[in-house]
Design an enzyme around this catalytic site. Structure first.
Site, PDB file in Angstrom:
ATOM      1  CG  ASP A 236       3.922   0.015   1.623  1.00  0.00           C
ATOM      2  OD1 ASP A 236       3.748   0.957   2.423  1.00  0.00           O
ATOM      3  OD2 ASP A 236       3.355  -1.088   1.732  1.00  0.00           O
TER       4      ASP A 236
ATOM      5  CG  HIS B 288       7.007   0.198   9.850  1.00  0.00           C
ATOM      6  ND1 HIS B 288       7.073  -0.113  11.191  1.00  0.00           N
ATOM      7  CD2 HIS B 288       6.643   1.500   9.790  1.00  0.00           C
ATOM      8  CE1 HIS B 288       6.751   0.957  11.920  1.00  0.00           C
ATOM      9  NE2 HIS B 288       6.497   1.941  11.091  1.00  0.00           N
ATOM     10  CG  ASP B 289       5.888  -1.741   4.557  1.00  0.00           C
ATOM     11  OD1 ASP B 289       5.304  -0.808   3.990  1.00  0.00           O
ATOM     12  OD2 ASP B 289       5.393  -2.355   5.532  1.00  0.00           O
TER      13      ASP B 289
ATOM     14  CB  THR C   9       4.485  -4.320   2.888  1.00  0.00           C
ATOM     15  OG1 THR C   9       4.078  -3.744   1.628  1.00  0.00           O
ATOM     16  CG2 THR C   9       5.634  -5.281   2.665  1.00  0.00           C
TER      17      THR C   9
ATOM     18  CG  ASP D  60      -0.251   0.007   2.558  1.00  0.00           C
ATOM     19  OD1 ASP D  60      -0.869   0.437   3.557  1.00  0.00           O
ATOM     20  OD2 ASP D  60       0.934  -0.403   2.612  1.00  0.00           O
TER      21      ASP D  60
ATOM     22  CG  ASN E 180       0.536   3.333   4.132  1.00  0.00           C
ATOM     23  OD1 ASN E 180       0.370   3.429   5.344  1.00  0.00           O
ATOM     24  ND2 ASN E 180       1.516   2.609   3.592  1.00  0.00           N
TER      25      ASN E 180
ATOM     26  CG  PHE F 254      -2.058   1.393   9.702  1.00  0.00           C
ATOM     27  CD1 PHE F 254      -1.822   1.105   8.370  1.00  0.00           C
ATOM     28  CD2 PHE F 254      -3.087   2.271  10.032  1.00  0.00           C
ATOM     29  CE1 PHE F 254      -2.589   1.699   7.362  1.00  0.00           C
ATOM     30  CE2 PHE F 254      -3.863   2.864   9.032  1.00  0.00           C
ATOM     31  CZ  PHE F 254      -3.616   2.560   7.701  1.00  0.00           C
ATOM     32  CG  ASN F 255       0.323  -3.018   7.494  1.00  0.00           C
ATOM     33  OD1 ASN F 255      -0.118  -1.962   7.021  1.00  0.00           O
ATOM     34  ND2 ASN F 255       1.561  -3.424   7.324  1.00  0.00           N
TER      35      ASN F 255
HETATM   36  O1  RIB Z   1       2.403   0.032  10.879  1.00  0.00           O
HETATM   37  C1  RIB Z   1       3.278   0.208   9.804  1.00  0.00           C
HETATM   38  C2  RIB Z   1       2.661  -0.311   8.540  1.00  0.00           C
HETATM   39  O2  RIB Z   1       1.503   0.454   8.216  1.00  0.00           O
HETATM   40  C3  RIB Z   1       3.591  -0.161   7.320  1.00  0.00           C
HETATM   41  O3  RIB Z   1       3.341  -1.193   6.413  1.00  0.00           O
HETATM   42  C4  RIB Z   1       3.177   1.156   6.721  1.00  0.00           C
HETATM   43  O4  RIB Z   1       3.456   1.238   5.323  1.00  0.00           O
HETATM   44  C5  RIB Z   1       1.692   1.110   6.950  1.00  0.00           C
HETATM   45  O5  RIB Z   1       1.119   0.326   5.911  1.00  0.00           O
HETATM   46 CA    CA Z   2       2.717  -0.653   4.102  1.00  0.00          CA
END
Ligand code: RIB
Ligand code: CA
Length: 315
Positions: free
Chosen positions: A15, A238-239, A123, A10, A39, A164-165
């Site tokens: 990403d 993160h990703d 991701t 996303d 996102n 979040f994801n």
């Molecule tokens: O919490 C971080 C995640 O949420 C990452 O994948 C960021 O790109 C968002 O998608």
């Molecule tokens: Ca992401």
């Protein structure tokens, strides 16, 4: 033999950097890219995936995924990634077309055509992966592993309990973690240690190549949110962790666990419940990644930038 992968993403700044890393890595073969909403909206994340791959000169199919979670209303994160989802650098319009297939159709087709099992690298929210598993259960045997960014053994970032994801689509995450497929979970436990500093960004920018400069400009924007809202000493990439673990698992450490997802709690919905003990006979099919060698992680990304800029692969 490179590991065949499909990224479901996303974009989103991290990403986008994960796409750069996956495309550059000789250890991986990026067969296809699919997009999720999270996102930003699906229109924006799909355009952003095409933009990044076009910038790299990549000829890789990109297919649009679900516009919203399985059961819930979509939540997006413009405060982190901006209105476009990729605010910061001025990038050329995408030239890579959008596939006429859906994310599930392209993923199923790619898995069927692959002579060896494919690794999925989601991701973002897990809506597309869940939809694939529900509509094509026969393909589970051809999915070698799912290396995802999401969740946490402890805590959250969107709520005190949820990352979040996973929070965007908890039901989808429940389906994925319980599908019986080996999972590598790169959650906040490790991604909050995968920190990029301003010095790292200046190291990338100093290379002067188009890809290095573009990634530095993505980081310039991404850093802004994290410096204003967290005291991590850097920005969590993160990703790229979900990709880097496939390239160099030796720079990470993990523990095997059973993982399920809270889908009902008023305060805890979206929490990944990590059971390192495998209580009541629960299958421990998840490698929960807990730590990494940060310097080697940054070097991995830096090598990828130098490789792409030296190849002149960026269009
Ligand atoms: O919490 C971080 C995640 O949420 C990452 O994948 C960021 O790109 C968002 O998608
Ligand atoms: Ca992401």
């Amino acid at each position: 033999m490179p590991i065949p992968i499909i990224m479901d993403c996303d974009p989103g700044h991290d990403d986008a950097i994960a796409l750069v890393l996956a495309y550059a890595a000789p250890e991986l073969e990026l067969l296809a890219v699919t997009t999720s909403a999270g996102n930003q909206t699906i229109d924006k994340t799909t355009r952003n995936a095409r933009t990044i791959l076009s910038f790299l000169g990549a000829d890789i199919p990109v297919a649009r995924g679900a516009s919203r979670p399985l059961f819930r209303e979509l939540i997006i994160a413009p405060q982190v990634h901006g209105e476009s989802g990729l605010d910061g650098p001025t990038l050329p319009d995408p030239t890579l077309p959008e596939s006429t297939l859906s994310a599930v159709e392209l993923t199923a087709k790619t898995i069927k055509e692959s002579p060896q099992p494919v690794t999925l690298v989601p991701t973002g929210a897990l809506t597309n992966v869940a939809a694939l598993l529900l509509s094509h259960p026969e393909l589970k045997a051809n999915i070698g592993r799912i290396s995802l960014m999401g969740g946490a053994a402890v805590g959250g970032n969107w709520t005190p309990a949820a990352e979040f994801n996973i929070l965007v689509d908890p039901e989808a995450a429940h389906i994925v973690f319980n599908a019986g497929i080996p999972v590598t979970m790169c959650g906040l436990d490790v991604t909050h240690k995968a920190l990029v500093t301003r010095a790292d960004t200046e190291r990338f920018r100093a290379h002067g190549g188009r890809v290095s400069t573009m990634v530095a400009e993505l980081m310039d924007f991404f850093v802004r949110f994290h410096e204003e809202n967290f005291e991590l000493g850097g920005s969590p990439l993160h990703d790229p962790c979900a990709v880097a673990w496939l390239i160099a698992p030796e720079i990470f450490s993990s523990r095997r666990a059973h993982v399920d997802v809270e889908c009902r709690g008023a305060l805890t919905v979206g929490a990944t419940v990590v059971d390192f003990e495998g209580r009541n006979g629960a299958v421990k099919n998840v490698d929960v990644v807990l730590d990494l060698d940060r310097n080697r992680f940054i070097d991995l990304l830096d090598d990828a930038l130098l490789r792409l800029d030296s190849q002149g692969g960026a269009s």
